[in-house]
Design a protein around this motif. Structure first.
Motif, PDB file in Angstrom:
ATOM      1  N   SER A  13       0.838  -1.201   0.000  1.00 43.50           N
ATOM      2  CA  SER A  13       0.000   0.000   0.000  1.00 43.50           C
ATOM      3  C   SER A  13       0.874   1.252   0.000  1.00 43.50           C
ATOM      4  CB  SER A  13      -0.954  -0.001   1.205  1.00 43.50           C
ATOM      5  OG  SER A  13      -0.221  -0.083   2.417  1.00 43.50           O
TER       6      SER A  13
ATOM      7  N   ARG B 238      -3.161   2.599   5.633  1.00 39.80           N
ATOM      8  CA  ARG B 238      -2.481   1.522   4.938  1.00 39.80           C
ATOM      9  C   ARG B 238      -3.284   0.237   5.052  1.00 39.80           C
ATOM     10  NH1 ARG B 238       0.643  -1.967   7.642  1.00 39.80           N
ATOM     11  NH2 ARG B 238       2.217  -1.987   5.992  1.00 39.80           N
TER      12      ARG B 238
ATOM     13  N   ASP C 142      -2.282  -4.076   4.906  1.00 41.32           N
ATOM     14  CA  ASP C 142      -1.145  -4.996   4.865  1.00 41.32           C
ATOM     15  C   ASP C 142      -0.967  -5.643   3.495  1.00 41.32           C
ATOM     16  OD1 ASP C 142      -0.460  -4.571   7.523  1.00 41.32           O
ATOM     17  OD2 ASP C 142      -1.740  -6.196   8.255  1.00 41.32           O
ATOM     18  N   TYR C 143       0.263  -6.001   3.198  1.00 36.55           N
ATOM     19  CA  TYR C 143       0.646  -6.640   1.941  1.00 36.55           C
ATOM     20  C   TYR C 143      -0.197  -7.874   1.662  1.00 36.55           C
ATOM     21  CZ  TYR C 143       3.905  -8.993  -1.341  1.00 36.55           C
ATOM     22  OH  TYR C 143       4.485  -9.622  -2.414  1.00 36.55           O
ATOM     23  N   ASP C 144      -0.476  -8.666   2.698  1.00 34.48           N
ATOM     24  CA  ASP C 144      -1.215  -9.913   2.520  1.00 34.48           C
ATOM     25  C   ASP C 144      -2.711  -9.766   2.808  1.00 34.48           C
ATOM     26  OD1 ASP C 144      -0.711  -9.472   5.180  1.00 34.48           O
ATOM     27  OD2 ASP C 144      -0.036 -11.508   5.634  1.00 34.48           O
ATOM     28  N   SER C 145      -3.201  -8.529   2.869  1.00 37.82           N
ATOM     29  CA  SER C 145      -4.631  -8.272   3.000  1.00 37.82           C
ATOM     30  C   SER C 145      -5.154  -7.674   1.694  1.00 37.82           C
ATOM     31  CB  SER C 145      -4.914  -7.315   4.163  1.00 37.82           C
ATOM     32  OG  SER C 145      -4.499  -7.887   5.392  1.00 37.82           O
TER      33      SER C 145
ATOM     34  N   ASN D 163      -1.018  -2.347  14.238  1.00 34.89           N
ATOM     35  CA  ASN D 163      -0.357  -3.212  13.261  1.00 34.89           C
ATOM     36  C   ASN D 163      -0.969  -4.615  13.291  1.00 34.89           C
ATOM     37  OD1 ASN D 163       1.656  -3.920  11.306  1.00 34.89           O
ATOM     38  ND2 ASN D 163       2.802  -4.914  12.953  1.00 34.89           N
ATOM     39  N   ARG D 164      -1.465  -5.049  12.143  1.00 32.35           N
ATOM     40  CA  ARG D 164      -2.039  -6.388  11.968  1.00 32.35           C
ATOM     41  C   ARG D 164      -3.070  -6.705  13.053  1.00 32.35           C
ATOM     42  NH1 ARG D 164       0.656  -8.915   7.994  1.00 32.35           N
ATOM     43  NH2 ARG D 164       0.014 -11.004   8.560  1.00 32.35           N
TER      44      ARG D 164
ATOM     45  N   ARG E  27      -5.897  -9.634  12.499  1.00 30.42           N
ATOM     46  CA  ARG E  27      -5.306 -10.971  12.568  1.00 30.42           C
ATOM     47  C   ARG E  27      -4.963 -11.339  14.013  1.00 30.42           C
ATOM     48  NH1 ARG E  27      -3.831 -12.668   7.417  1.00 30.42           N
ATOM     49  NH2 ARG E  27      -3.921 -11.019   5.832  1.00 30.42           N
TER      50      ARG E  27
END
Length: 214
Positions: free
Chosen positions: A15, A48, A50-53, A147-148, A151
């Motif tokens: 992002s 932002r 996350d890369y894997d979201s 952060n995260r 999850r």
């Protein structure tokens, strides 16, 4: 008026417009960034993802609008669709609604409910699933941006996240947006959020006035 870009970020896309931690290993494939998908100059993400979201990411060139969306102090609600491992229990949902304790402190109370599997685009690569372990879906709304966080919250109640899609931020949602696509809209900002006009500078009586002629 301020311009806002609603972008459906695909899985494994940063992002941000540049990969500041680009892999140094020769032959390793570079990670995809927003520059591969959105070609509008002068904009930047409001928050932002996350890369894997996957899912909704908002972008703008307006600093006041960016602050309203991204500032933790303003507590803008964000809604996620979450596929978790296991048959999620009522007690887990109650715990998410009450707030769960993470390593960086207790979360604010959230809104959580079990939902039917939504009609979504296939993820590439697909989610790994085990034949002997069921999965289920949650709709989770939070007003924080740790952060995260999502999850970590589902893991804390015993149901690890397998797939995470941000569906809504405030009044804006993914509706009508395919992955990798974006939509531009105009936003009316409150008067308090508009940049203040500077009062004209006092001119000395001895200073001649310059008139520009075209």
């Amino acid at each position: 008026m301020a311009e806002l870009i609603l972008f459906n970020k695909p899985f494994q896309v940063l992002s941000q417009f540049t990969d500041t931690d680009a892999p140094a290993t020769a032959g390793q494939k570079p990670r995809s960034t927003l520059a591969d998908w959105v070609r509008i100059p002068g904009i930047y993400p409001a928050g932002r993802l996350d890369y894997d979201s996957e899912g909704l990411l908002l972008l703008t060139s307006n600093g006041s609008l960016q602050h309203r969306i991204a500032s933790p102090a303003l507590k803008m609600a964000k809604t996620y669709w979450v596929q978790v491992e296991g048959d999620v229990s009522a007690s887990a949902i109650e715990a998410l609604c009450a707030g769960v304790t993470l390593k960086d402190g207790r979360t604010r109370p959230a809104k959580a409910r079990r939902m039917e599997e939504p009609k979504l685009w296939p993820r590439v690569p697909p989610v790994r699933q085990r034949d002997t372990v069921p999965t289920s879906w949650l709709e989770l709304t939070i007003t924080e941006g740790r952060n995260r966080q999502v999850r970590r919250m589902t893991a804390a109640v015993g149901f690890p996240t397998l797939r995470l899609i941000r569906y809504r931020i405030g009044d804006w949602s993914l509706d009508g947006l395919e992955p990798g696509k974006y939509r531009e809209i105009s936003i009316n900002l409150p008067a308090a959020a508009q940049p203040r006009k500077q009062p004209p500078r006092a001119r000395s009586a001895k200073t001649p006035r310059t008139i520009q002629r075209s």
